[in-house]
Design a protein around this motif. Structure first.
Motif, PDB file in Angstrom:
ATOM      1  N   ASP A  46       0.713 -13.587   9.692  1.00 51.19           N
ATOM      2  CA  ASP A  46       0.529 -12.335   8.946  1.00 51.19           C
ATOM      3  C   ASP A  46       0.044 -11.215   9.862  1.00 51.19           C
ATOM      4  O   ASP A  46       0.429 -10.051   9.695  1.00 51.19           O
ATOM      5  N   LEU A  47      -0.800 -11.567  10.816  1.00 51.95           N
ATOM      6  CA  LEU A  47      -1.351 -10.549  11.711  1.00 51.95           C
ATOM      7  C   LEU A  47      -0.330 -10.059  12.724  1.00 51.95           C
ATOM      8  O   LEU A  47      -0.416  -8.921  13.197  1.00 51.95           O
ATOM      9  N   THR A  48       0.632 -10.871  13.064  1.00 54.34           N
ATOM     10  CA  THR A  48       1.643 -10.460  14.047  1.00 54.34           C
ATOM     11  C   THR A  48       2.889  -9.895  13.389  1.00 54.34           C
ATOM     12  O   THR A  48       3.739  -9.329  14.071  1.00 54.34           O
ATOM     13  N   THR A  49       3.006 -10.023  12.046  1.00 56.64           N
ATOM     14  CA  THR A  49       4.136  -9.467  11.310  1.00 56.64           C
ATOM     15  C   THR A  49       3.598  -8.613  10.171  1.00 56.64           C
ATOM     16  O   THR A  49       3.359  -9.114   9.072  1.00 56.64           O
ATOM     17  N   PRO A  50       3.362  -7.305  10.405  1.00 58.36           N
ATOM     18  CA  PRO A  50       2.799  -6.433   9.374  1.00 58.36           C
ATOM     19  C   PRO A  50       3.693  -6.388   8.142  1.00 58.36           C
ATOM     20  O   PRO A  50       4.917  -6.277   8.272  1.00 58.36           O
ATOM     21  N   PRO A  51       3.096  -6.508   6.951  1.00 55.55           N
ATOM     22  CA  PRO A  51       3.890  -6.464   5.716  1.00 55.55           C
ATOM     23  C   PRO A  51       4.334  -5.044   5.409  1.00 55.55           C
ATOM     24  O   PRO A  51       3.763  -4.072   5.894  1.00 55.55           O
ATOM     25  N   ALA A  52       5.394  -4.924   4.603  1.00 54.34           N
ATOM     26  CA  ALA A  52       5.857  -3.603   4.157  1.00 54.34           C
ATOM     27  C   ALA A  52       4.843  -3.045   3.180  1.00 54.34           C
ATOM     28  O   ALA A  52       4.387  -3.738   2.270  1.00 54.34           O
ATOM     29  N   GLY A  57      -8.901   6.489  10.631  1.00 52.47           N
ATOM     30  CA  GLY A  57      -8.603   5.355  11.499  1.00 52.47           C
ATOM     31  C   GLY A  57      -7.301   4.692  11.136  1.00 52.47           C
ATOM     32  O   GLY A  57      -6.633   5.025  10.157  1.00 52.47           O
ATOM     33  N   PRO A  58      -6.886   3.703  11.908  1.00 46.63           N
ATOM     34  CA  PRO A  58      -5.631   3.012  11.692  1.00 46.63           C
ATOM     35  C   PRO A  58      -5.697   2.104  10.491  1.00 46.63           C
ATOM     36  O   PRO A  58      -6.753   1.682  10.055  1.00 46.63           O
ATOM     37  N   SER A  59      -4.515   1.790   9.952  1.00 44.82           N
ATOM     38  CA  SER A  59      -4.456   0.834   8.854  1.00 44.82           C
ATOM     39  C   SER A  59      -4.719  -0.554   9.392  1.00 44.82           C
ATOM     40  O   SER A  59      -4.633  -0.796  10.588  1.00 44.82           O
ATOM     41  N   PRO A  60      -5.031  -1.522   8.492  1.00 44.87           N
ATOM     42  CA  PRO A  60      -5.292  -2.877   8.965  1.00 44.87           C
ATOM     43  C   PRO A  60      -4.131  -3.444   9.765  1.00 44.87           C
ATOM     44  O   PRO A  60      -4.320  -4.134  10.759  1.00 44.87           O
ATOM     45  N   SER A  61      -2.892  -3.167   9.321  1.00 42.94           N
ATOM     46  CA  SER A  61      -1.745  -3.706  10.037  1.00 42.94           C
ATOM     47  C   SER A  61      -1.581  -3.045  11.390  1.00 42.94           C
ATOM     48  O   SER A  61      -1.220  -3.689  12.376  1.00 42.94           O
ATOM     49  N   ASP A  62      -1.843  -1.726  11.466  1.00 46.92           N
ATOM     50  CA  ASP A  62      -1.776  -1.044  12.755  1.00 46.92           C
ATOM     51  C   ASP A  62      -2.800  -1.615  13.714  1.00 46.92           C
ATOM     52  O   ASP A  62      -2.533  -1.835  14.891  1.00 46.92           O
ATOM     53  N   ALA A  63      -4.018  -1.826  13.201  1.00 49.72           N
ATOM     54  CA  ALA A  63      -5.087  -2.353  14.049  1.00 49.72           C
ATOM     55  C   ALA A  63      -4.732  -3.741  14.560  1.00 49.72           C
ATOM     56  O   ALA A  63      -4.984  -4.077  15.711  1.00 49.72           O
ATOM     57  N   ALA A  64      -4.131  -4.553  13.669  1.00 54.97           N
ATOM     58  CA  ALA A  64      -3.772  -5.907  14.073  1.00 54.97           C
ATOM     59  C   ALA A  64      -2.687  -5.893  15.138  1.00 54.97           C
ATOM     60  O   ALA A  64      -2.689  -6.703  16.062  1.00 54.97           O
ATOM     61  N   ALA A  65      -1.746  -4.924  14.991  1.00 57.39           N
ATOM     62  CA  ALA A  65      -0.648  -4.867  15.944  1.00 57.39           C
ATOM     63  C   ALA A  65      -1.118  -4.397  17.309  1.00 57.39           C
ATOM     64  O   ALA A  65      -0.580  -4.794  18.330  1.00 57.39           O
ATOM     65  N   MET A  91     -10.335 -12.824  14.012  1.00 55.22           N
ATOM     66  CA  MET A  91      -9.335 -12.071  13.252  1.00 55.22           C
ATOM     67  C   MET A  91      -8.488 -12.996  12.393  1.00 55.22           C
ATOM     68  O   MET A  91      -8.226 -12.709  11.214  1.00 55.22           O
ATOM     69  N   VAL A  92      -8.041 -14.102  12.977  1.00 54.57           N
ATOM     70  CA  VAL A  92      -7.189 -15.033  12.232  1.00 54.57           C
ATOM     71  C   VAL A  92      -7.959 -15.642  11.061  1.00 54.57           C
ATOM     72  O   VAL A  92      -7.441 -15.738   9.937  1.00 54.57           O
ATOM     73  N   LEU A  93      -9.191 -16.028  11.299  1.00 57.78           N
ATOM     74  CA  LEU A  93      -9.991 -16.633  10.239  1.00 57.78           C
ATOM     75  C   LEU A  93     -10.272 -15.631   9.124  1.00 57.78           C
ATOM     76  O   LEU A  93     -10.196 -15.974   7.932  1.00 57.78           O
TER      77      LEU A  93
END
Length: 486
Positions: free
Chosen positions: A240-246, A259-267, A275-277
């Motif tokens: 999930d962290l390496t593939t941001p959802p739509a 600030g960045p969105s959660p998906s942006d931050a993860a990317a 992070m994974v946990l």
């Protein structure tokens, strides 16, 4: 005045966040009377005992006390009555005396045994016999007493309450000031309960951690595949962290979400075990009930997690309703705490059935919220909503029933972001910079965040060594050195 040195000492005691967790409703497992079944039930009991819920203190307050009434009738009946009494000629101080007595008891309950001088000062300043004599003579100075109470609160409050107390100092209206004082004292009382529970918990909690881990290891020795679902759960979290959802387009003011969105931050950030946990824990709040591959390490918390998921869904609907309503009502109505409180009470009482009957629920919510807005605009002498605006308001509120509704989707994403921040930064720091649309449900979010953090923290303490081993191959080889014991 009380010694300022006592304030610093007291603050140090109040900064610790309390462990908030709901009493466990229990498990309906089919287990035999074997020794293994007995040990499993014993492990569950120890697991439950280790999770004292400071929120139960809030729920067990006497219904006859002002503290208990604070969340039920005081926003309307009590405070209106107090205002009438103080405004009458001559003033009637009966409600004020009742309130001052309760405030005195709360202040005394916040003191440490060694704070004898401050205790004596409070007893003297709020001597109820003397205050009754002043009230009988008609010269009870409520404003002066309120200022004294504020000064004492400054000495006793935890640092996280400093700003709330400072805001009270700018309130001139005596009734609004007393109401604010009582609300903040309620928070301070919970801070003290949290600290007390936390100070008593470490030893039993450490025993619980060791006992639960030993019981799980015993089962794992007999069932080597016992961590299969847990491994799959964490693998999915990493994916999930390496593939941001739509995402649904954010139709709210983008400037309100810094600030960045959660998906942006993860990317943009390399994966880490924490992070994974965290992502894995967040995924549990949207778990498909049909999916039976629930992580083995969280089975004893599944009921609690389902309750938190339901609470989160209700808050998503509540915040969505408030956001839509505020766009039609304007700042005047939503600048009134009484109006906001009433709108929240109306919505909360109706959304209990949202999951089973979303369309019917939102139809009822739209009708009652629109009626309340019309009534409040009229009472405040403001221009009523036009027929077009009323129809649009009803339509937008009813659309919240749809899963694809963008207001609801954005609010859901922001609550998700808040909970993610809670896992990383802690609840209090996460509350300091809430995303837009969530400020009106700050208290409810704080409760949800504390329960979630407490549950995940305990789970991580028990099963951290297993998570560490599972996460090592999930993190890229260049980052493997970062995998430490969780």
């Amino acid at each position: 005045m009380p010694d300022v040195k006592e304030r610093a000492s007291r603050k140090e005691l109040s900064t610790a966040e309390g462990a908030s967790r709901e009493p466990h409703a229990g498990h309906t497992r089919e287990e035999g009377s074997s020794a293994q079944g007995h040990r499993t039930r014993l492990a569950e009991r120890v697991h439950d005992v280790s999770k004292l819920d400071c929120h139960s203190e809030e729920k067990t307050l006497s219904s006859t006390s002002l503290d208990g009434k604070g969340k039920e009738t005081m926003p309307s009946d009590f405070w209106d009555h107090l205002k009438e009494q103080l405004s009458s000629v001559p003033p009637d101080f009966s409600c004020a005396l009742e309130l001052l007595k309760e405030v005195k008891e709360i202040l005394l309950s916040l003191l440490l045994p060694r704070q004898t001088r401050l205790r004596s000062e409070i007893e003297e300043a709020l001597d109820m016999d003397f205050l009754h004599q002043q009230a009988d003579r008609g010269d009870l100075n409520v404003t002066y007493l309120s200022k004294y109470i504020l000064n004492t609160m400054v000495l006793l409050c935890a640092p996280v309450r400093d700003e709330a107390v400072q805001r009270l100092e700018n309130i001139a209206d005596p009734v609004r000031l007393l109401r604010g004082i009582f609300q903040v004292l309620g928070l301070m009382k919970m801070d003290m309960v949290n600290y007390t529970i936390q100070s008593l918990q470490p030893q039993p909690q450490e025993h619980s951690i060791q006992f639960e881990r030993a019981q799980f290891q015993e089962r794992l020795n007999k069932q080597p595949s016992l961590l299969n679902h847990t491994t799959k759960w964490l693998t999915q979290a990493a994916a999930d962290l390496t593939t941001p959802p739509a995402n649904c387009p954010d139709t709210l003011d983008s400037s309100s979400t810094p600030g960045p969105s959660p998906s942006d931050a993860a990317a943009s950030e390399p994966l880490s075990p924490a992070m994974v946990l965290s992502q894995g824990f967040l995924n549990l709040l949207i778990w498909d009930p049909e999916n039976e591959e629930f992580p083995e390490t969280l089975l004893m918390d599944r009921t609690r997690l389902q309750e938190l998921e339901l609470q989160r869904n209700h808050l998503t609907v509540l915040a969505s309703v408030l956001l839509v309503a505020s766009s039609f009502s304007g700042s005047v109505l939503f600048g009134s705490p009484q109006f906001v409180d009433k709108l929240k009470r109306i919505t909360k009482s109706l959304v209990e059935d949202f999951n089973s009957r979303p369309e019917e629920t939102m139809q009822t919510v739209s009708e009652q919220v629109t009626q309340e807005i019309h009534r409040s605009l009229k009472n405040m002498g403001l221009a009523p909503l036009s027929s077009d605006n009323s129809a649009s308001l009803v339509g937008q509120l009813q659309n919240i029933a749809k899963k694809e509704n963008c207001v609801r989707s954005v609010i859901d994403q922001r609550i998700h972001l808040f909970l993610k921040c809670c896992l990383v930064l802690g609840v209090q720091r996460s509350l300091l910079d809430l995303p837009g649309g969530l400020t009106l449900i700050e208290a409810e979010l704080a409760e949800l965040g504390q329960k979630f953090v407490s549950l995940t923290h305990h789970n991580q303490q028990v099963f951290g060594p297993y998570y560490t081993e599972i996460l090592k191959p999930l993190i890229s080889s260049g980052q493997s050195a970062r995998v430490e014991a969780l």
